[in-house]
Structures are given as C-alpha cells and as structure tokens.
Design a protein around this motif. Structure first.
Motif, PDB file in Angstrom:
ATOM      1  N   ARG A   9     104.140  77.439  -6.489  1.00 33.63           N
ATOM      2  CA  ARG A   9     103.543  77.451  -5.145  1.00 33.63           C
ATOM      3  C   ARG A   9     104.535  77.929  -4.094  1.00 33.63           C
ATOM      4  N   SER A  10     104.073  78.785  -3.220  1.00 36.16           N
ATOM      5  CA  SER A  10     104.868  79.259  -2.076  1.00 36.16           C
ATOM      6  C   SER A  10     106.238  79.769  -2.508  1.00 36.16           C
ATOM      7  N   VAL A  11     106.253  80.519  -3.594  1.00 35.00           N
ATOM      8  CA  VAL A  11     107.526  81.014  -4.123  1.00 35.00           C
ATOM      9  C   VAL A  11     108.007  82.216  -3.314  1.00 35.00           C
ATOM     10  N   ARG A  12     109.234  82.097  -2.832  1.00 33.11           N
ATOM     11  CA  ARG A  12     109.822  83.180  -2.042  1.00 33.11           C
ATOM     12  C   ARG A  12     111.152  83.586  -2.645  1.00 33.11           C
ATOM     13  N   LEU A  13     111.401  84.887  -2.567  1.00 36.61           N
ATOM     14  CA  LEU A  13     112.675  85.420  -3.055  1.00 36.61           C
ATOM     15  C   LEU A  13     113.069  86.602  -2.184  1.00 36.61           C
ATOM     16  N   ALA A  14     114.317  86.612  -1.737  1.00 30.08           N
ATOM     17  CA  ALA A  14     114.855  87.767  -1.016  1.00 30.08           C
ATOM     18  C   ALA A  14     116.191  88.102  -1.646  1.00 30.08           C
ATOM     19  N   LEU A  15     116.517  89.385  -1.688  1.00 28.10           N
ATOM     20  CA  LEU A  15     117.816  89.796  -2.226  1.00 28.10           C
ATOM     21  C   LEU A  15     118.540  90.625  -1.174  1.00 28.10           C
ATOM     22  N   GLY A  16     119.859  90.634  -1.273  1.00 31.02           N
ATOM     23  CA  GLY A  16     120.663  91.397  -0.315  1.00 31.02           C
ATOM     24  C   GLY A  16     120.899  90.612   0.969  1.00 31.02           C
ATOM     25  N   LEU A  25     109.542  88.422  -2.949  1.00 32.63           N
ATOM     26  CA  LEU A  25     108.363  87.572  -3.128  1.00 32.63           C
ATOM     27  C   LEU A  25     108.147  86.820  -1.821  1.00 32.63           C
ATOM     28  N   LYS A  26     106.922  86.867  -1.326  1.00 37.52           N
ATOM     29  CA  LYS A  26     106.673  86.417   0.050  1.00 37.52           C
ATOM     30  C   LYS A  26     105.774  85.193   0.142  1.00 37.52           C
ATOM     31  N   GLY A  27     105.785  84.375  -0.926  1.00 38.99           N
ATOM     32  CA  GLY A  27     104.936  83.189  -0.925  1.00 38.99           C
ATOM     33  C   GLY A  27     103.860  83.328  -1.987  1.00 38.99           C
ATOM     34  N   VAL A  28     104.302  83.211  -3.240  1.00 40.14           N
ATOM     35  CA  VAL A  28     103.399  83.427  -4.374  1.00 40.14           C
ATOM     36  C   VAL A  28     102.923  82.078  -4.912  1.00 40.14           C
ATOM     37  N   ASP A  29     101.624  81.976  -5.127  1.00 37.01           N
ATOM     38  CA  ASP A  29     101.011  80.800  -5.755  1.00 37.01           C
ATOM     39  C   ASP A  29     100.419  81.226  -7.079  1.00 37.01           C
ATOM     40  N   ILE A 213      93.074  88.249 -14.933  1.00 38.83           N
ATOM     41  CA  ILE A 213      93.846  89.360 -14.386  1.00 38.83           C
ATOM     42  C   ILE A 213      94.343  89.001 -12.983  1.00 38.83           C
ATOM     43  N   VAL A 214      95.661  88.997 -12.844  1.00 46.11           N
ATOM     44  CA  VAL A 214      96.291  88.674 -11.560  1.00 46.11           C
ATOM     45  C   VAL A 214      96.940  89.953 -11.053  1.00 46.11           C
ATOM     46  N   GLU A 215      96.715  90.249  -9.781  1.00 42.72           N
ATOM     47  CA  GLU A 215      97.221  91.495  -9.240  1.00 42.72           C
ATOM     48  C   GLU A 215      98.178  91.230  -8.089  1.00 42.72           C
ATOM     49  N   MET A 216      99.329  91.887  -8.135  1.00 44.40           N
ATOM     50  CA  MET A 216     100.323  91.733  -7.058  1.00 44.40           C
ATOM     51  C   MET A 216     100.401  92.991  -6.226  1.00 44.40           C
ATOM     52  N   HIS A 217     100.757  92.795  -4.962  1.00 45.42           N
ATOM     53  CA  HIS A 217     101.032  93.927  -4.086  1.00 45.42           C
ATOM     54  C   HIS A 217     102.053  93.467  -3.066  1.00 45.42           C
ATOM     55  N   ASP A 218     103.157  94.197  -2.970  1.00 42.22           N
ATOM     56  CA  ASP A 218     104.139  93.938  -1.926  1.00 42.22           C
ATOM     57  C   ASP A 218     104.545  92.460  -1.832  1.00 42.22           C
ATOM     58  N   GLY A 219     104.871  91.871  -2.976  1.00 46.88           N
ATOM     59  CA  GLY A 219     105.413  90.523  -2.983  1.00 46.88           C
ATOM     60  C   GLY A 219     104.418  89.389  -2.884  1.00 46.88           C
ATOM     61  N   LEU A 220     103.132  89.737  -2.982  1.00 54.18           N
ATOM     62  CA  LEU A 220     102.086  88.710  -2.904  1.00 54.18           C
ATOM     63  C   LEU A 220     101.034  88.925  -3.982  1.00 54.18           C
ATOM     64  N   ILE A 221     100.376  87.847  -4.371  1.00 57.70           N
ATOM     65  CA  ILE A 221      99.221  87.970  -5.269  1.00 57.70           C
ATOM     66  C   ILE A 221      98.004  88.281  -4.404  1.00 57.70           C
ATOM     67  N   ILE A 222      97.350  89.406  -4.690  1.00 63.26           N
ATOM     68  CA  ILE A 222      96.219  89.820  -3.850  1.00 63.26           C
ATOM     69  C   ILE A 222      94.885  89.658  -4.564  1.00 63.26           C
ATOM     70  N   ALA A 223      94.900  89.403  -5.863  1.00 65.74           N
ATOM     71  CA  ALA A 223      93.647  89.173  -6.583  1.00 65.74           C
ATOM     72  C   ALA A 223      93.945  88.354  -7.820  1.00 65.74           C
ATOM     73  N   ASP A 224      92.994  87.525  -8.212  1.00 66.62           N
ATOM     74  CA  ASP A 224      93.163  86.651  -9.374  1.00 66.62           C
ATOM     75  C   ASP A 224      91.760  86.428  -9.930  1.00 66.62           C
ATOM     76  N   LYS A 225      91.445  87.122 -11.034  1.00 69.53           N
ATOM     77  CA  LYS A 225      90.069  87.104 -11.545  1.00 69.53           C
ATOM     78  C   LYS A 225      90.013  86.751 -13.016  1.00 69.53           C
ATOM     79  N   ILE A 226      88.974  86.038 -13.370  1.00 63.15           N
ATOM     80  CA  ILE A 226      88.678  85.832 -14.790  1.00 63.15           C
ATOM     81  C   ILE A 226      88.110  87.150 -15.302  1.00 63.15           C
ATOM     82  N   ALA A 227      88.640  87.619 -16.434  1.00 64.98           N
ATOM     83  CA  ALA A 227      88.193  88.909 -16.959  1.00 64.98           C
ATOM     84  C   ALA A 227      86.743  88.834 -17.417  1.00 64.98           C
ATOM     85  N   ALA A 228      86.042  89.944 -17.263  1.00 64.45           N
ATOM     86  CA  ALA A 228      84.616  89.989 -17.626  1.00 64.45           C
ATOM     87  C   ALA A 228      84.467  89.840 -19.140  1.00 64.45           C
TER      88      ALA A 228
END
Ligand SMILES: Nc1ncnc2c1ncn2[C@@H]1O[C@H](COP(=O)(O)OP(=O)(O)O)[C@@H](O)[C@H]1O
Ligand SMILES: [Mg+2]
Length: 228
Positions: A9-16, A25-29, A213-228
């Motif tokens: 939950r709310s996982v964040r990671l920055a490097l540099g 990672l900007k707050g991944v659940d 199927i979980v989909e990420m974009h730019d450090g966030l999860i943007i979709a999370d679906k049960i496969a058909a």
C-alpha cells in the motif's frame, strides 16, 4: 478474502538526489491472493521492475506498507530480507542468470543445498525432469539453448517450492515459439505447485493467460482487471 501473499500500500520509491531525483513509484497499491497468476503490463520505464524488486525484497521502498508472504519487508534488514526470500520467493529474469561454471544440475541443486536441503541433488534432478531437461543435467549453460537455460532458471526458482514466483519478461530473450513453450511450462509448474505468480510482460498473449491483469503507467497502477 484469503490472507494476501502480497499486500502493498502507498509504495513510493525515488532514486537519485537533488535535481537528478526521479520518482519511480508514486504510491502503488497491490493486493495479490494465494494462487493468483497476475500479469504486470505497462510501457518501458513505468516502474514494473522497480515494483518487483521491492516486492521480492531486493530493493527497499522509501515509503509505504510492504507485507509479502506474511512478513513486513519494511522492518527487515538486508540479511533478514535475504533469509526471507530463501524458500519463499522465486525469481526468473529475462537474462536467465545461471552460474556459468556450474552444470544445469548444480545450478538448481547448490542453492537448495545452501538452504539446508539434504536431498538437494535428488530434488534438483526431479525439478529438471519436470521442465523437460532430464537429459541435460551435466550440461553447462553455454552448452544449452536460450529456451533450455530458461528451463533451468524455472527449475531453480521452483525447486524450493516458494509461495511466490516473480518473472520479469521471462520470454524477452526467446523467439516466439520458444517463448510460448516456456510460458506453458511456467503456468503448468505454477498450477502444479500451487504457487502465486506475478509476471511482467509485453506480450498480450501471455498476459491473457493470467487470471488478472495489472497495468502500470508512470509509477502508478492505472488498471487492475480480472482476465476475461
Ligand atoms: N538505479 C536507477 N537509478 C535511477 N533511475 C532508475 C534506476 N533504475 C530504474 N530507474 C528509472 O526508473 C524508472 C522505472 O524503471 P523500471 O522499474 O525498470 O521500469 P520498467 O520495468 O517498467 O521498464 C525508469 O524511468 C528508469 O529509468
Ligand atoms: Mg523492466
């Protein structure tokens, strides 16, 4: 709901540092239950491998809640994380990462032996037979095809019967036909052993074989679906 194998939950990671600092990672659940097969999709650079590194205890989150196989990874030091991985988590990477000076059999057996299994070689033989490599036990990685090397890596990951398997683009270095065979094998072994699988992939055909199927974009999860 059964006890989750992954509870993040709310996982964040920055490097540099300073102006070079990049938020990865900007707050991944993410919650994954026992026995699920989850595909993790997303464009290159979206943070998939970084998330996997955190969930497998190879990298530490800056912030957030990371419970994996019932352990609070944010509370473990590096040695404790390594110990937690052993036997609980199997990792399969695109570039196989077999030890070149060891035979196929030794690549599977030696880690088992190091974790205290007194039947390591016997078990390794059975694991290699289960991935169709019973006839390649004494071959070195350089003597094996890419598909065969990935089979060894799968046998090595599965041998300790981990609760959780991570695979990061496991077919990325293989031609399409070999990749399909390797995925068949990975899903079969996952079902047979009852493990939970998180697989990073670019291949829609592969993702379609997962239950979710979980989909990420730019450090966030943007979709999370049960496969058909
Ligand atoms: N060690 C690092 N230092 C700085 N930036 C990194 C490092 N590792 C990865 N990144 C950056 O983090 C972002 C996410 O990378 P990654 O998790 O590998 O994405 P994916 O696996 O989805 O391609 C990318 O922009 C990448 O350039
Ligand atoms: Mg990656």
């Amino acid at each position: 709901m059964p006890h989750p194998v992954i509870d993040a939950r709310s996982v964040r990671l920055a490097l540099g540092k300073g102006t070079a600092r990049v938020e990865i990672l900007k707050g991944v659940d993410l919650n994954v239950g026992s026995g699920e097969a989850v595909a993790l999709l997303g464009p290159s650079g979206s943070g998939k491998s970084s998330l996997m590194a955190i969930l497998s205890g190879l990298e530490r989150a800056d912030e957030g809640h990371v419970h994996v196989t019932g352990l609070d990874f944010t509370k473990l030091d590096e040695d404790a994380l390594a110990a937690a991985r052993r036997g609980r988590i199997g990792i399969i990477l695109q570039a196989f990462h077999l030890l070149p000076t060891m035979t196929a059999l030794e690549n599977v057996a030696v880690p088992l032996e190091l974790s205290g299994d007194d039947q390591a070689f016997e078990r390794a033989r059975a694991e290699l037979a289960a991935v169709g490599l019973g006839h390649r036990l004494d071959h070195y990685p350089a003597q094996l095809s890419g598909g065969e090397q990935q089979r060894v890596a799968i046998a090595r990951a599965m041998a300790p019967r981990p609760a959780l398997i991570f695979a990061d683009e496991p077919t990325g270095n293989l031609d399409t036909a070999t990749g399909r065979t390797i995925m068949d094998l990975l899903f079969n072994r996952q079902r047979e052993t009852g493990s939970t699988l998180l697989v990073i992939t670019h291949d829609p055909a592969l993702a379609a074989r997962c239950s979710r199927i979980v989909e990420m974009h730019d450090g966030l999860i943007i979709a999370d679906k049960i496969a058909a």
